[in-house]
Enzyme design. Sequence first.
Site, PDB file in Angstrom:
ATOM      1  N   LYS A   1      71.469  79.312 -56.564  1.00 37.07           N
ATOM      2  CA  LYS A   1      72.778  78.927 -57.451  1.00 37.07           C
ATOM      3  C   LYS A   1      73.784  79.742 -56.816  1.00 37.07           C
ATOM      4  CE  LYS A   1      75.352  80.300 -60.273  1.00 37.07           C
ATOM      5  NZ  LYS A   1      76.676  80.150 -60.236  1.00 37.07           N
TER       6      LYS A   1
ATOM      7  N   CYS B   1      81.035  94.056 -51.049  1.00 35.63           N
ATOM      8  CA  CYS B   1      80.357  95.115 -51.719  1.00 35.63           C
ATOM      9  C   CYS B   1      80.272  96.378 -50.803  1.00 35.63           C
ATOM     10  CB  CYS B   1      78.809  94.671 -51.678  1.00 35.63           C
ATOM     11  SG  CYS B   1      78.245  93.967 -50.291  1.00 35.63           S
TER      12      CYS B   1
ATOM     13  N   GLU C   1      84.875 100.012 -58.512  1.00 31.02           N
ATOM     14  CA  GLU C   1      84.749  98.915 -57.315  1.00 31.02           C
ATOM     15  C   GLU C   1      85.907  98.171 -57.540  1.00 31.02           C
ATOM     16  OE1 GLU C   1      81.872  95.873 -56.989  1.00 31.02           O
ATOM     17  OE2 GLU C   1      81.474  96.196 -55.024  1.00 31.02           O
TER      18      GLU C   1
HETATM   19  P1  NAD Z   1      79.080  88.294 -60.513  1.00 26.41           P
HETATM   20  O1  NAD Z   1      77.906  89.044 -60.841  1.00 26.41           O
HETATM   21  O2  NAD Z   1      80.134  88.018 -61.386  1.00 26.41           O
HETATM   22  O3  NAD Z   1      78.443  86.771 -60.045  1.00 26.41           O
HETATM   23  C1  NAD Z   1      77.559  86.747 -59.315  1.00 26.41           C
HETATM   24  C2  NAD Z   1      76.479  85.386 -59.485  1.00 26.41           C
HETATM   25  O4  NAD Z   1      76.039  85.818 -60.659  1.00 26.41           O
HETATM   26  C3  NAD Z   1      77.529  84.178 -59.457  1.00 26.41           C
HETATM   27  O5  NAD Z   1      76.616  82.980 -58.733  1.00 26.41           O
HETATM   28  C4  NAD Z   1      77.435  83.865 -61.018  1.00 26.41           C
HETATM   29  O6  NAD Z   1      77.656  82.708 -61.297  1.00 26.41           O
HETATM   30  C5  NAD Z   1      76.155  84.346 -61.421  1.00 26.41           C
HETATM   31  N1  NAD Z   1      76.331  84.864 -62.925  1.00 26.41           N
HETATM   32  C6  NAD Z   1      77.258  85.370 -63.572  1.00 26.41           C
HETATM   33  N2  NAD Z   1      76.900  85.626 -64.867  1.00 26.41           N
HETATM   34  C7  NAD Z   1      75.375  85.193 -64.903  1.00 26.41           C
HETATM   35  C8  NAD Z   1      74.425  85.157 -65.674  1.00 26.41           C
HETATM   36  N3  NAD Z   1      74.814  85.514 -67.328  1.00 26.41           N
HETATM   37  N4  NAD Z   1      73.036  84.715 -65.441  1.00 26.41           N
HETATM   38  C9  NAD Z   1      72.942  84.405 -64.336  1.00 26.41           C
HETATM   39  N5  NAD Z   1      73.856  84.365 -63.398  1.00 26.41           N
HETATM   40  C10 NAD Z   1      75.009  84.850 -63.473  1.00 26.41           C
HETATM   41  O7  NAD Z   1      79.755  88.682 -59.156  1.00 26.41           O
HETATM   42  P2  NAD Z   1      81.015  88.205 -58.370  1.00 26.41           P
HETATM   43  O8  NAD Z   1      82.329  88.632 -58.924  1.00 26.41           O
HETATM   44  O9  NAD Z   1      80.743  86.904 -58.060  1.00 26.41           O
HETATM   45  O10 NAD Z   1      80.830  88.920 -56.965  1.00 26.41           O
HETATM   46  C11 NAD Z   1      81.265  90.247 -56.731  1.00 26.41           C
HETATM   47  C12 NAD Z   1      80.087  91.305 -57.020  1.00 26.41           C
HETATM   48  O11 NAD Z   1      79.038  91.017 -56.144  1.00 26.41           O
HETATM   49  C13 NAD Z   1      80.885  92.592 -56.722  1.00 26.41           C
HETATM   50  O12 NAD Z   1      80.416  93.565 -57.589  1.00 26.41           O
HETATM   51  C14 NAD Z   1      80.106  92.968 -55.092  1.00 26.41           C
HETATM   52  O13 NAD Z   1      80.079  94.319 -55.084  1.00 26.41           O
HETATM   53  C15 NAD Z   1      78.820  92.339 -55.448  1.00 26.41           C
HETATM   54  N6  NAD Z   1      78.193  92.086 -54.133  1.00 26.41           N
HETATM   55  C16 NAD Z   1      77.110  92.941 -53.549  1.00 26.41           C
HETATM   56  C17 NAD Z   1      76.669  92.564 -52.321  1.00 26.41           C
HETATM   57  C18 NAD Z   1      75.437  93.324 -51.878  1.00 26.41           C
HETATM   58  O14 NAD Z   1      74.758  92.925 -50.949  1.00 26.41           O
HETATM   59  N7  NAD Z   1      75.214  94.621 -52.297  1.00 26.41           N
HETATM   60  C19 NAD Z   1      77.233  91.592 -51.503  1.00 26.41           C
HETATM   61  C20 NAD Z   1      78.086  90.996 -51.907  1.00 26.41           C
HETATM   62  C21 NAD Z   1      78.825  90.941 -53.544  1.00 26.41           C
END
Ligand code: NAD
Length: 482
Positions: A175, A284, A383
């Site tokens: 997803k 991240c 962040e």
């Molecule tokens: P997010 O958590 O809002 O979304 C990530 C994914 O989760 C998306 O596909 C979203 O549709 C899905 N999602 C959202 N709500 C959900 C739910 N209730 N149930 C299941 N899935 C759900 O994050 P974002 O804003 O898309 O990305 C930014 C974040 O990701 C930042 O905090 C960043 O640090 C982190 N990130 C971490 C890494 C790593 O490797 N540690 C890499 C990239 C990004």
Amino acid sequence: MQNFEGKILINGAWQTPDSGETLPVIDPSDGSEYGRIARGSAVDIERAVLSAQNAVDGEWGKLIPVERGRLLQKLSVLILLHEDELTEMEARDVGKPLRQARMDVKACARYFEFYGGAADKVHGETIPYLDGYTVLTFREPHGVTGHVIPWNYPLQIIGRTVGGALTMGNACVLKPGEEASQTALMVGELATQAGFPPGVFNIVTGLGEEAGDVLINHSGVHHLSFTGSTEVGALVQQAAAKNAVPVTLELGGKSPQVVFSDADLDKALPFLVNASIQNCGQTCSAASRVLVEQSIYENLTLRLAEEFTLLQAGPAFRDLDCGPLISPEQQVRLEKYLEQAKADGLNFAAEGEIVYDAPSGGNYVKPMLIRDVPPDHVVAQVELFGPVLAVMPFQDEDEAVELANGTPFGLVSGIWTKDGARQFRMAKKLKSGQVFINNYGAGGGVELPFGGVKLSGHGREKGFEALYGFSVTKTIAIQHGK
Ligand code: NAD
């Protein structure tokens, strides 16, 4: 090439989602809508999980590791053959400057190359046991793996998470982030062309609270890999607990780079700048804090300020230092934090510029350098996910460790010093999944195990180590007599 507009990939075929609905694809560089993605829902996830299970039970589950590896490597070649197309797609979809998007395409291909080569090199063990026994271990796939990923590095994250899972013989349901799904769909199409059997790699686009929620809670999913925010990561962990399945959480960070007075500042400077603004700070593992030993604090802060003044933000296709932020919501969120920082009297030491002809519909922010940031201020703790670098001084090594470890996160750290003993002392004391000494690679290389401690998550992706997470050990004890 297939047209996958508004489609999802299930069982090797592009299909219309059950809802028949689509979501807009927005170009963050100008705010225009330039396509539609499918709005996947529970029925689609159900079909995707079933098709993945059928793949595990069928042809895919019977392939020997070297054959799986060859398919991964073929996908790697196809990704490189489409390098220009994927670069433009990723740049447009995420708002990434072109050269950063190109690096992501190459990294994605490299993951499939690396993991393809590793597929037939994961060995079990023989374990000394009782007299008259032989004990063997095998590494077996979990079965169906669920992958929920964010919008900021779709290609790289698909490479590391889907690449690792497929290597071990799992079948995946992905997803992607709803803000940027284009290149995920394209990699799915290329996987089909590479000859992966139907159902091995399924992609359901859509909203997190709909398709994502159903996927993480599905009892037919045997392992969850989540990359995203700490808040949603907690929901994923709860869902995993309910079904008693293993979960990898790759979450946020507030990573520090620690600069001692004996550091090679000429070498450090570009790393200090780039690690904070790469992908417009929406990384991240962005090093969004720089801790500087007091005796060089003024000098280094001035040099950083000179660099920040030169930075430019503009449309992805202009290939400047920064593109736009992903969405107006992210822009509003960041601007609120910056307003708070101004109201609290923080010292804005330098700012870059937004190019004069940047489209008004784009989500542009100026790169910012803020100095003397109090360690407990939100700018040093949260962040921000924007091109903002917080600089703060330290007196000695103990204080440097305390400041570096003084956030809820622990993803990556950087240390700049020529003193070898100090390098090791510091590296052992810093609480993060990766430590870079006299360099900094946001996210690190394909070969390097990556992941967090504390609120940055747990489990490791990347490198060979990820393959242990994407498989489960079976122990076979044979009693054969003496
Ligand atoms: P997010 O958590 O809002 O979304 C990530 C994914 O989760 C998306 O596909 C979203 O549709 C899905 N999602 C959202 N709500 C959900 C739910 N209730 N149930 C299941 N899935 C759900 O994050 P974002 O804003 O898309 O990305 C930014 C974040 O990701 C930042 O905090 C960043 O640090 C982190 N990130 C971490 C890494 C790593 O490797 N540690 C890499 C990239 C990004």
